[in-house]
Design an enzyme around this catalytic site. Structure first.
Site, PDB file in Angstrom:
ATOM      1  N   THR A 167       0.859  -1.183   0.000  1.00 50.52           N
ATOM      2  CA  THR A 167       0.000   0.000   0.000  1.00 50.52           C
ATOM      3  C   THR A 167       0.892   1.228   0.000  1.00 50.52           C
ATOM      4  OG1 THR A 167      -1.841  -1.075   1.085  1.00 50.52           O
ATOM      5  CG2 THR A 167      -1.588   1.254   1.561  1.00 50.52           C
ATOM      6  N   ARG A 195     -15.162  -5.859  -0.461  1.00 50.32           N
ATOM      7  CA  ARG A 195     -14.491  -5.627   0.825  1.00 50.32           C
ATOM      8  C   ARG A 195     -13.859  -4.221   0.832  1.00 50.32           C
ATOM      9  NH1 ARG A 195      -8.931  -4.321   2.400  1.00 50.32           N
ATOM     10  NH2 ARG A 195      -8.596  -5.109   4.482  1.00 50.32           N
ATOM     11  N   GLY A 219      -0.965  -1.968   6.527  1.00 51.30           N
ATOM     12  CA  GLY A 219      -1.004  -3.176   7.354  1.00 51.30           C
ATOM     13  C   GLY A 219      -2.344  -3.866   7.179  1.00 51.30           C
ATOM     14  N   HIS A 220      -2.636  -4.792   8.072  1.00 55.98           N
ATOM     15  CA  HIS A 220      -3.868  -5.567   7.962  1.00 55.98           C
ATOM     16  C   HIS A 220      -5.063  -4.674   8.320  1.00 55.98           C
ATOM     17  CE1 HIS A 220      -6.420  -9.231   9.295  1.00 55.98           C
ATOM     18  NE2 HIS A 220      -6.707  -8.832   8.082  1.00 55.98           N
ATOM     19  N   GLY A 221      -5.841  -4.315   7.290  1.00 53.12           N
ATOM     20  CA  GLY A 221      -6.891  -3.310   7.448  1.00 53.12           C
ATOM     21  C   GLY A 221      -7.894  -3.618   8.543  1.00 53.12           C
TER      22      GLY A 221
END
Ligand code: ASP
Length: 279
Positions: A167, A195, A219-221
């Site tokens: 990202t 999503r 990072g992990h949303g």
């Protein structure tokens, strides 16, 4: 110390064969944003320009190079925020455009809303004259390879992405002391259709406030949203922590509380900056 721009191209382990390209991509983006700032441009212009450069670079998970959803399509999220007015603009699950960050900025500048999604975002893009591009033109061979790999029944796409997040984002302070952030992503590998992650959510994918500073996250949303990571870091800065300490505390909280990993770039109004990660 002003002006300042800090960019990121995702946090995590970058495979050796891609690290040189990633490094030159972030350097190029930082220079593009910084030269605008030196010429007197606003922090908003600078962060958008830096992010556009990385969206156009196929080595990042944003614009061309985005990861694919479970159907093999590209759906992208982006956010901008202006620290002077607290205005923000975002798009989510948007398809067929090259630069979602540009569309997010137009949502901020030309609508009375903060976020447009999916088909509505595409309609708006057409209405403001943003050219449509084909899905194919956004998909790289690398993205297709990772998609195929993660279709296997025993695959773990989240785990597989943790090491390779790409990202993109930027934060900046301009000569006037105005602060801005921008973040753009293709999201998580093999995500469900529709999503929406943290990136377009104000306070999670980014936040900017002239009084405190700005953050852009990666990072992990789903973990980032649980702790509203960008706003959490600014909260710690409001409590007197330095940019680096606040960033570390926010990331450590996300790890201990919900097991989430990620990275951030952060600035304060004096031009102090940090780039921290625990992924
Ligand atoms: N935060 C992004 C998302 O969950 C992914 C990333 O940062 O790489 O959509």
């Amino acid at each position: 110390m002003l002006p300042v721009i800090v960019v990121h191209g995702g946090a995590g382990h970058i495979p050796r064969e891609r690290s040189e390209k990633s490094m030159s991509g972030v350097c190029y983006a930082a220079r593009a944003g910084y030269s605008l700032l030196q010429g007197g441009a606003s922090s908003m212009d600078a962060v958008v320009e830096a992010v556009i450069q990385m969206e156009n670079d196929p080595h990042f998970n944003a614009g061309r190079g985005s990861v694919l959803n479970v159907k093999g399509d590209v759906e992208m999220d982006a956010l901008v925020m202006d620290g002077k007015t607290l205005a923000s603009g975002a798009v989510s699950a948007v398809r067929n455009i090259a630069n979602p960050v540009q569309l997010a900025r137009l949502v901020m500048d030309k609508t009375s809303h903060a976020c447009l999604t999916a088909e509505g975002a595409s309609k708006f893009a057409r209405a403001v004259g943003i050219p449509e591009v084909s899905q194919e033109s956004l998909i790289t061979e690398y993205a297709r390879m990772r998609w195929t790999k993660n279709l296997a029944p025993d695959a773990n796409p989240v785990e597989s992405q943790m090491g390779k997040m790409g990202t993109v984002g930027a934060v900046a302070v301009d000569r006037e002391g105005n602060i801005a952030c921008a973040t753009s992503t293709g999201g998580m590998l093999n995500k469900m259709e529709g999503r929406v992650g943290d990136t377009p959510c104000i306070g999670s994918g980014g936040y900017a406030d002239n009084q405190t500073g700005a953050v852009s996250t990666t990072g992990h949303g789903e973990a980032i949203m649980k702790v509203t990571l960008a706003r959490l870091i600014l909260f710690h800065m409001e409590q007197g922590q330095t940019v680096e300490a606040a960033s570390d505390v926010g990331l450590a909280y996300m790890k201990s509380r919900v097991g989430g990993l990620g990275g951030v770039v952060t600035v304060d109004p004096q031009g102090g900056w940090g780039a921290r990660f625990n992924s």
